[in-house]
Motif scaffolding. Sequence first.
Motif, PDB file in Angstrom:
ATOM      1  N   GLU A   1      -5.062  -1.870   2.691  1.00 34.42           N
ATOM      2  CA  GLU A   1      -4.264  -2.952   3.723  1.00 34.42           C
ATOM      3  C   GLU A   1      -4.408  -2.378   5.226  1.00 34.42           C
ATOM      4  O   GLU A   1      -4.139  -1.143   5.244  1.00 34.42           O
ATOM      5  CB  GLU A   1      -2.780  -3.149   3.146  1.00 34.42           C
ATOM      6  CG  GLU A   1      -2.625  -4.028   1.614  1.00 34.42           C
ATOM      7  CD  GLU A   1      -2.948  -5.200   1.756  1.00 34.42           C
ATOM      8  OE1 GLU A   1      -3.046  -5.952   2.798  1.00 34.42           O
ATOM      9  OE2 GLU A   1      -3.168  -6.168   0.619  1.00 34.42           O
ATOM     10  N   GLY A   2      -4.474  -3.501   5.932  1.00 32.51           N
ATOM     11  CA  GLY A   2      -4.362  -2.852   7.559  1.00 32.51           C
ATOM     12  C   GLY A   2      -5.398  -3.741   8.237  1.00 32.51           C
ATOM     13  O   GLY A   2      -5.499  -5.041   7.996  1.00 32.51           O
ATOM     14  N   GLU A   3      -5.751  -3.183   8.919  1.00 26.80           N
ATOM     15  CA  GLU A   3      -6.894  -3.930  10.135  1.00 26.80           C
ATOM     16  C   GLU A   3      -8.329  -4.299   9.329  1.00 26.80           C
ATOM     17  O   GLU A   3      -8.648  -5.276   9.289  1.00 26.80           O
ATOM     18  CB  GLU A   3      -7.407  -3.017  11.152  1.00 26.80           C
ATOM     19  CG  GLU A   3      -6.278  -3.012  12.126  1.00 26.80           C
ATOM     20  CD  GLU A   3      -7.031  -2.212  13.452  1.00 26.80           C
ATOM     21  OE1 GLU A   3      -8.105  -1.731  13.399  1.00 26.80           O
ATOM     22  OE2 GLU A   3      -6.030  -1.775  14.428  1.00 26.80           O
ATOM     23  N   GLU A   4      -8.501  -3.543   8.461  1.00 28.25           N
ATOM     24  CA  GLU A   4      -9.470  -4.151   7.219  1.00 28.25           C
ATOM     25  C   GLU A   4      -8.941  -3.993   5.847  1.00 28.25           C
ATOM     26  O   GLU A   4      -7.863  -3.319   5.589  1.00 28.25           O
ATOM     27  CB  GLU A   4     -10.723  -2.641   7.207  1.00 28.25           C
ATOM     28  CG  GLU A   4     -11.195  -2.260   8.710  1.00 28.25           C
ATOM     29  CD  GLU A   4     -12.197  -1.223   8.423  1.00 28.25           C
ATOM     30  OE1 GLU A   4     -13.332  -1.219   8.808  1.00 28.25           O
ATOM     31  OE2 GLU A   4     -11.707  -0.165   7.924  1.00 28.25           O
ATOM     32  N   ARG A   5      -9.482  -4.953   5.162  1.00 21.74           N
ATOM     33  CA  ARG A   5      -8.811  -5.078   3.704  1.00 21.74           C
ATOM     34  C   ARG A   5     -10.139  -4.986   2.821  1.00 21.74           C
ATOM     35  O   ARG A   5     -11.121  -5.485   2.803  1.00 21.74           O
ATOM     36  CB  ARG A   5      -8.190  -6.375   3.781  1.00 21.74           C
ATOM     37  CG  ARG A   5      -7.154  -6.651   4.912  1.00 21.74           C
ATOM     38  CD  ARG A   5      -6.611  -7.961   4.764  1.00 21.74           C
ATOM     39  NE  ARG A   5      -5.397  -7.947   3.387  1.00 21.74           N
ATOM     40  CZ  ARG A   5      -4.887  -8.977   3.074  1.00 21.74           C
ATOM     41  NH1 ARG A   5      -4.927 -10.211   3.726  1.00 21.74           N
ATOM     42  NH2 ARG A   5      -4.238  -9.033   2.023  1.00 21.74           N
TER      43      ARG A   5
ATOM     44  N   GLU B   1      -3.460   1.449  -0.205  1.00 20.02           N
ATOM     45  CA  GLU B   1      -3.666   2.477   0.596  1.00 20.02           C
ATOM     46  C   GLU B   1      -3.453   1.620   2.113  1.00 20.02           C
ATOM     47  O   GLU B   1      -3.827   0.749   2.346  1.00 20.02           O
ATOM     48  CB  GLU B   1      -5.186   2.805   0.899  1.00 20.02           C
ATOM     49  CG  GLU B   1      -5.600   3.722   1.838  1.00 20.02           C
ATOM     50  CD  GLU B   1      -6.915   3.968   2.138  1.00 20.02           C
ATOM     51  OE1 GLU B   1      -7.256   4.949   2.877  1.00 20.02           O
ATOM     52  OE2 GLU B   1      -7.693   3.943   1.113  1.00 20.02           O
ATOM     53  N   ARG B   2      -2.376   2.105   3.070  1.00 21.05           N
ATOM     54  CA  ARG B   2      -2.241   1.716   4.215  1.00 21.05           C
ATOM     55  C   ARG B   2      -2.615   2.617   5.147  1.00 21.05           C
ATOM     56  O   ARG B   2      -2.998   3.767   4.757  1.00 21.05           O
ATOM     57  CB  ARG B   2      -0.637   1.294   4.332  1.00 21.05           C
ATOM     58  CG  ARG B   2      -0.201   0.084   3.321  1.00 21.05           C
ATOM     59  CD  ARG B   2       1.218  -0.350   3.657  1.00 21.05           C
ATOM     60  NE  ARG B   2       1.586  -1.394   2.801  1.00 21.05           N
ATOM     61  CZ  ARG B   2       1.389  -2.577   3.062  1.00 21.05           C
ATOM     62  NH1 ARG B   2       0.603  -3.089   3.944  1.00 21.05           N
ATOM     63  NH2 ARG B   2       1.818  -3.275   2.048  1.00 21.05           N
ATOM     64  N   PRO B   3      -2.645   2.508   6.492  1.00 21.01           N
ATOM     65  CA  PRO B   3      -3.003   3.486   7.408  1.00 21.01           C
ATOM     66  C   PRO B   3      -2.479   4.653   7.327  1.00 21.01           C
ATOM     67  O   PRO B   3      -2.891   5.819   7.627  1.00 21.01           O
ATOM     68  CB  PRO B   3      -2.986   2.607   8.762  1.00 21.01           C
ATOM     69  CG  PRO B   3      -3.020   1.123   8.361  1.00 21.01           C
ATOM     70  CD  PRO B   3      -2.367   1.017   6.924  1.00 21.01           C
TER      71      PRO B   3
END
Length: 556
Positions: free
Chosen positions: A244-248, A317-319
């Motif tokens: 999760e974040g800018e990319e998924r 998984e987050r940044p």
Amino acid sequence: MDQAALSDLLTELISCWENEVVEFKRGKDGFSANDLGKYFAALANEANLRGRERAWLVFGVEDKTRMVVGTTYKLDHAHLQADKMQLLNGTGSFTVRDIHVLNHPDGRVVLFEIPAAPRGIPISWNGHYYGRAGESLVALGQDKLDEIRAQTLANDWTAQLVEDASLDDLDAEAMKIARERFVVKHANRFSAAEVAGWSDATFLNRAKLAQNGAITRAALLLLGSAESAWRLSPHPAEITWKLEGEERAYQHFGPPFLLTSSQIFTRIRNIQLRLLPENELLAHEVAKYDQKVVLEALHNCIAHQDYTRMARIIVTERPDRLIFENEGSFFEGTPDDYVLRDRMPRRYRNPFLTQAMTELNMIDHMGYGIQDIYIRQRERFFPLPDYDLTEPEVVRLTIHGRVVDEAYSQLLMEQTGLPLADVLALDRVQKHLPITDDAIRHLRRARLIEGRKPNFFISARVADATAQKAQYIKTRAFDDPHYEKMILEFLRKFDRASRKDIDDLLWDKLSEALDPLRKKRKIGNLLSGLRIKGRIHNSGSKSKPEWRLWDKQRTF
């Protein structure tokens, strides 16, 4: 226990004399490690069967006269405490809760505090099970062995046999790795050549994955091939990783969990981070996530998942962090019990699976795994893990992958000997979470925190790293004369000021530890103080004040 409590305990044990859960020995220098292990396993098993929380092995008491005679068994404290690890190695996953030494008037007494064997899991010593018949050490009878194993077998989803499943349903690579892990776990009992000579059925029985050669759900979860996962339907044997974040991104993983847990770790973006200690030129380089921490967390999810709820395990998984979620409430006690109080669980949701994972060196079932996660994060100077148990029947564990407060990390680099309880409290301070009044008093005395409740922050002597100085100034309050001087200078320059003008002047200069209401009160008190001192007056109204100097030319 203190000496008085130990003395009372010994008196009580002697008055009851020997039975299946208490054993007295002279404990001479030559008492062998093998005999110690046999008595330990026997007493643990008997305590389980009799519903006791613990059993006792006592050195320094003559068993015939019931008199304290003293013992010279391992006079060196470190050598005595080493028995804990020796017992852990011989049993594979179990050891004493503590070893107490009583300085009795008639001689030194050593008391081994032995926890009862967990429900459903008999304790063996070097592969053999022991029990007691009155005061005698004997092999644990088959009836007693069956009684312990049956305590949870009927209610354990992972222990149930899978109809029509066979060795063909197991993954060949997983079986190979399982044998290797078993050899490492039991290196003091079996050689690699001996284990290699076992048939697959024999190995599964020895590794507690099968029942008389029959395939269990635990065996399919850990060693089953991907094509055989349907045999567990409608219960989804699945772990989902999602980014999760800018990319998924996301990916689903099924059995064999023995292999897929490592595959999940490879999907996590694990860059190297640099932490620079104060007054040092060389930085500490640490991985964003420690592999052992991640696998310990994931294996705990596998071991403690409530599979009857038909849900998957989720790794997000987050940044800046990893979040592990498994179904089922925290089964025994609370996380703090295992971090601070060395608690050992007596019950498990999935005892059959737990024992199998222990045999394959994936987890221990002494409750040390949680404490190890906290200690390893602390040794890497990172924030400690967070457990979230607010949602019913769900456990969430967050592992942080970045520094939250540099002062906290600097402190851990400078003071490596801080007690874990202090580190836990400081970790809550850096995350702006409440701490107990006792912790507040202790950290204040140690000059580790400053500020007013509930707005604490790491103290100045810790926050003297370059990156922290600005933040410290923002949270540190100046003396009132400093703010009064600012108000007077403003009025000298602009002649007059509304309350909004004064708020705009001081708001960002006040301590960030103050909330908006306290900032408003602080500014109001400063204005009242200057008015009472005769330095300023309100030429407007109460609702719309206009502050002026009494004497514009006067120098203060």
